[in-house]
Scaffold this motif. Structure first.
Motif, PDB file in Angstrom:
ATOM      1  N   GLY A  68       2.088 -11.352 -12.681  1.00  0.00           N
ATOM      2  CA  GLY A  68       3.240 -11.176 -11.809  1.00  0.00           C
ATOM      3  C   GLY A  68       3.085 -12.026 -10.566  1.00  0.00           C
ATOM      4  O   GLY A  68       2.066 -12.694 -10.366  1.00  0.00           O
ATOM      5  N   THR A  69       4.098 -11.975  -9.708  1.00  0.00           N
ATOM      6  CA  THR A  69       4.040 -12.712  -8.452  1.00  0.00           C
ATOM      7  C   THR A  69       3.066 -12.005  -7.508  1.00  0.00           C
ATOM      8  O   THR A  69       2.697 -10.846  -7.736  1.00  0.00           O
ATOM      9  CB  THR A  69       5.425 -12.766  -7.780  1.00  0.00           C
ATOM     10  OG1 THR A  69       5.792 -11.433  -7.384  1.00  0.00           O
ATOM     11  CG2 THR A  69       6.480 -13.356  -8.716  1.00  0.00           C
ATOM     12  N   GLU A  70       2.687 -12.662  -6.457  1.00  0.00           N
ATOM     13  CA  GLU A  70       1.792 -12.037  -5.475  1.00  0.00           C
ATOM     14  C   GLU A  70       2.446 -10.794  -4.866  1.00  0.00           C
ATOM     15  O   GLU A  70       1.783  -9.785  -4.649  1.00  0.00           O
ATOM     16  CB  GLU A  70       1.395 -13.035  -4.381  1.00  0.00           C
ATOM     17  CG  GLU A  70       0.414 -14.091  -4.851  1.00  0.00           C
ATOM     18  CD  GLU A  70      -0.845 -13.509  -5.497  1.00  0.00           C
ATOM     19  OE1 GLU A  70      -1.455 -12.570  -4.921  1.00  0.00           O
ATOM     20  OE2 GLU A  70      -1.217 -13.965  -6.589  1.00  0.00           O
ATOM     21  N   VAL A  75       2.740  -4.754  -4.592  1.00  0.00           N
ATOM     22  CA  VAL A  75       3.439  -3.489  -4.819  1.00  0.00           C
ATOM     23  C   VAL A  75       2.675  -2.656  -5.846  1.00  0.00           C
ATOM     24  O   VAL A  75       2.452  -1.451  -5.649  1.00  0.00           O
ATOM     25  CB  VAL A  75       4.899  -3.724  -5.270  1.00  0.00           C
ATOM     26  CG1 VAL A  75       5.568  -2.416  -5.697  1.00  0.00           C
ATOM     27  CG2 VAL A  75       5.700  -4.399  -4.160  1.00  0.00           C
ATOM     28  N   TRP A  76       2.245  -3.273  -6.945  1.00  0.00           N
ATOM     29  CA  TRP A  76       1.535  -2.539  -7.992  1.00  0.00           C
ATOM     30  C   TRP A  76       0.221  -1.966  -7.473  1.00  0.00           C
ATOM     31  O   TRP A  76      -0.162  -0.860  -7.837  1.00  0.00           O
ATOM     32  CB  TRP A  76       1.306  -3.423  -9.203  1.00  0.00           C
ATOM     33  CG  TRP A  76       2.577  -3.960  -9.810  1.00  0.00           C
ATOM     34  CD1 TRP A  76       3.832  -3.403  -9.722  1.00  0.00           C
ATOM     35  CD2 TRP A  76       2.735  -5.150 -10.565  1.00  0.00           C
ATOM     36  NE1 TRP A  76       4.746  -4.182 -10.383  1.00  0.00           N
ATOM     37  CE2 TRP A  76       4.110  -5.268 -10.916  1.00  0.00           C
ATOM     38  CE3 TRP A  76       1.863  -6.151 -10.983  1.00  0.00           C
ATOM     39  CZ2 TRP A  76       4.600  -6.321 -11.668  1.00  0.00           C
ATOM     40  CZ3 TRP A  76       2.351  -7.199 -11.746  1.00  0.00           C
ATOM     41  CH2 TRP A  76       3.707  -7.283 -12.080  1.00  0.00           C
ATOM     42  N   LYS A  77      -0.433  -2.719  -6.615  1.00  0.00           N
ATOM     43  CA  LYS A  77      -1.680  -2.220  -6.025  1.00  0.00           C
ATOM     44  C   LYS A  77      -1.397  -0.986  -5.163  1.00  0.00           C
ATOM     45  O   LYS A  77      -2.156  -0.016  -5.174  1.00  0.00           O
ATOM     46  CB  LYS A  77      -2.337  -3.328  -5.191  1.00  0.00           C
ATOM     47  CG  LYS A  77      -3.731  -3.025  -4.760  1.00  0.00           C
ATOM     48  CD  LYS A  77      -4.361  -4.241  -4.096  1.00  0.00           C
ATOM     49  CE  LYS A  77      -5.816  -3.977  -3.800  1.00  0.00           C
ATOM     50  NZ  LYS A  77      -6.492  -5.152  -3.268  1.00  0.00           N
ATOM     51  N   GLN A  78      -0.289  -1.000  -4.434  1.00  0.00           N
ATOM     52  CA  GLN A  78       0.092   0.154  -3.618  1.00  0.00           C
ATOM     53  C   GLN A  78       0.481   1.337  -4.503  1.00  0.00           C
ATOM     54  O   GLN A  78       0.156   2.483  -4.195  1.00  0.00           O
ATOM     55  CB  GLN A  78       1.240  -0.216  -2.673  1.00  0.00           C
ATOM     56  CG  GLN A  78       1.562   0.838  -1.641  1.00  0.00           C
ATOM     57  CD  GLN A  78       0.434   1.052  -0.653  1.00  0.00           C
ATOM     58  OE1 GLN A  78      -0.271   0.124  -0.281  1.00  0.00           O
ATOM     59  NE2 GLN A  78       0.237   2.290  -0.244  1.00  0.00           N
ATOM     60  N   LEU A  79       1.162   1.070  -5.606  1.00  0.00           N
ATOM     61  CA  LEU A  79       1.519   2.142  -6.536  1.00  0.00           C
ATOM     62  C   LEU A  79       0.268   2.870  -7.024  1.00  0.00           C
ATOM     63  O   LEU A  79       0.269   4.086  -7.175  1.00  0.00           O
ATOM     64  CB  LEU A  79       2.259   1.582  -7.757  1.00  0.00           C
ATOM     65  CG  LEU A  79       3.692   1.102  -7.571  1.00  0.00           C
ATOM     66  CD1 LEU A  79       4.175   0.420  -8.842  1.00  0.00           C
ATOM     67  CD2 LEU A  79       4.601   2.251  -7.195  1.00  0.00           C
ATOM     68  N   GLN A  96       5.008   1.705   3.723  1.00  0.00           N
ATOM     69  CA  GLN A  96       3.565   1.527   3.551  1.00  0.00           C
ATOM     70  C   GLN A  96       3.205   0.057   3.394  1.00  0.00           C
ATOM     71  O   GLN A  96       2.130  -0.364   3.806  1.00  0.00           O
ATOM     72  CB  GLN A  96       3.068   2.312   2.330  1.00  0.00           C
ATOM     73  CG  GLN A  96       3.127   3.805   2.518  1.00  0.00           C
ATOM     74  CD  GLN A  96       2.933   4.560   1.214  1.00  0.00           C
ATOM     75  OE1 GLN A  96       2.712   3.986   0.158  1.00  0.00           O
ATOM     76  NE2 GLN A  96       3.025   5.881   1.297  1.00  0.00           N
ATOM     77  N   LEU A  97       4.112  -0.715   2.826  1.00  0.00           N
ATOM     78  CA  LEU A  97       3.867  -2.151   2.639  1.00  0.00           C
ATOM     79  C   LEU A  97       4.243  -2.956   3.881  1.00  0.00           C
ATOM     80  O   LEU A  97       4.066  -4.164   3.908  1.00  0.00           O
ATOM     81  CB  LEU A  97       4.636  -2.656   1.417  1.00  0.00           C
ATOM     82  CG  LEU A  97       4.098  -2.139   0.086  1.00  0.00           C
ATOM     83  CD1 LEU A  97       5.093  -2.397  -1.036  1.00  0.00           C
ATOM     84  CD2 LEU A  97       2.752  -2.762  -0.228  1.00  0.00           C
ATOM     85  N   GLY A  98       4.776  -2.264   4.895  1.00  0.00           N
ATOM     86  CA  GLY A  98       5.031  -2.911   6.180  1.00  0.00           C
ATOM     87  C   GLY A  98       6.375  -3.557   6.354  1.00  0.00           C
ATOM     88  O   GLY A  98       6.578  -4.288   7.326  1.00  0.00           O
ATOM     89  N   ASP A  99       7.330  -3.315   5.454  1.00  0.00           N
ATOM     90  CA  ASP A  99       8.644  -3.928   5.601  1.00  0.00           C
ATOM     91  C   ASP A  99       9.712  -3.015   5.005  1.00  0.00           C
ATOM     92  O   ASP A  99      10.000  -3.075   3.812  1.00  0.00           O
ATOM     93  CB  ASP A  99       8.680  -5.293   4.920  1.00  0.00           C
ATOM     94  CG  ASP A  99       9.975  -6.051   5.190  1.00  0.00           C
ATOM     95  OD1 ASP A  99      10.893  -5.503   5.858  1.00  0.00           O
ATOM     96  OD2 ASP A  99      10.084  -7.206   4.726  1.00  0.00           O
ATOM     97  N   PRO A 120       0.997   3.938 -11.640  1.00  0.00           N
ATOM     98  CA  PRO A 120       1.948   5.046 -11.805  1.00  0.00           C
ATOM     99  C   PRO A 120       3.312   4.873 -11.146  1.00  0.00           C
ATOM    100  O   PRO A 120       3.670   5.595 -10.207  1.00  0.00           O
ATOM    101  CB  PRO A 120       1.183   6.222 -11.200  1.00  0.00           C
ATOM    102  CG  PRO A 120       0.354   5.602 -10.128  1.00  0.00           C
ATOM    103  CD  PRO A 120      -0.062   4.265 -10.684  1.00  0.00           C
ATOM    104  N   CYS A 121       4.106   3.957 -11.665  1.00  0.00           N
ATOM    105  CA  CYS A 121       5.449   3.766 -11.117  1.00  0.00           C
ATOM    106  C   CYS A 121       6.328   4.990 -11.358  1.00  0.00           C
ATOM    107  O   CYS A 121       7.332   5.172 -10.669  1.00  0.00           O
ATOM    108  CB  CYS A 121       6.090   2.510 -11.692  1.00  0.00           C
ATOM    109  SG  CYS A 121       6.149   2.450 -13.484  1.00  0.00           S
ATOM    110  N   HIS A 122       5.944   5.859 -12.298  1.00  0.00           N
ATOM    111  CA  HIS A 122       6.721   7.080 -12.544  1.00  0.00           C
ATOM    112  C   HIS A 122       6.655   8.036 -11.358  1.00  0.00           C
ATOM    113  O   HIS A 122       7.484   8.941 -11.256  1.00  0.00           O
ATOM    114  CB  HIS A 122       6.229   7.782 -13.818  1.00  0.00           C
ATOM    115  CG  HIS A 122       4.806   8.227 -13.772  1.00  0.00           C
ATOM    116  ND1 HIS A 122       3.748   7.364 -14.031  1.00  0.00           N
ATOM    117  CD2 HIS A 122       4.247   9.431 -13.490  1.00  0.00           C
ATOM    118  CE1 HIS A 122       2.606   8.034 -13.914  1.00  0.00           C
ATOM    119  NE2 HIS A 122       2.886   9.287 -13.584  1.00  0.00           N
TER     120      HIS A 122
END
Length: 157
Positions: A68-70, A75-79, A96-99, A120-122
């Motif tokens: 995926g893109t950076e 986002v996936w790392k935060q999920l 949480q991601l700052g924006d 866990p995107c669910h």
């Protein structure tokens, strides 16, 4: 790239990966034949998913290598930090991601998550508590949230 098919309570699941890690875990809407011999690089992932569905695992310990893109990877790392049995909203995830203005981009990245359940995107729901879109289908999202809930509802019928 190695792949295998396993059977889960939510349908047949395809796992893909190589020595660099798991690249995707995808629930399928078709009837498949489970793989007889799971490739060695995928064995631990299949085992941990079975433990999860049996209620014996709340955290995964796997090397992941999604494409995926950076931004998507961020986002996936935060999920992956959302604790088992809890939920968050797209708005909270954006904060949480700052924006906070990136809410649509965050939701889009969430929808493109290639590693079902393990990332866990669910666990992301609407700000009003509603179940929102889920690539695997809302019935699967609801099942996963109920499976993880510390408050088990008995079925009457």
């Amino acid at each position: 790239m190695d792949t295998c098919i396993i059977n889960t309570p939510l349908g047949y699941t395809k796992i893909s990966g190589n020595q660099d890690g798991i690249t995707s875990v995808t629930v399928l809407d078709t009837k498949e034949t489970p793989t007889d011999v799971i490739p060695e690089v995928l064995e631990d992932c299949a085992y941990q998913l079975h433990e999860y569905f049996e209620g014996k695992r709340q955290q995964f310990n796997l090397q992941l290598n999604p494409e995926g893109t950076e931004f998507q990877k961020t986002v996936w790392k935060q999920l992956a930090t959302i604790p088992y049995g809890t939920t968050t909203s797209y708005l909270e995830l954006s904060k949480q991601l700052g924006d906070i203005k990136a809410i649509r981009a965050v939701a889009n990245a969430n929808g493109k998550n290639p590693i079902w359940i393990i990332v866990p995107c669910h666990r992301v729901i609407g700000s009003d508590g509603s179940l929102t879109g889920y690539a695997g289908g809302l019935h699967r999202k609801q099942w996963l949230l109920e499976h993880e809930s510390p408050y088990k509802q008995q079925r009457l019928f």
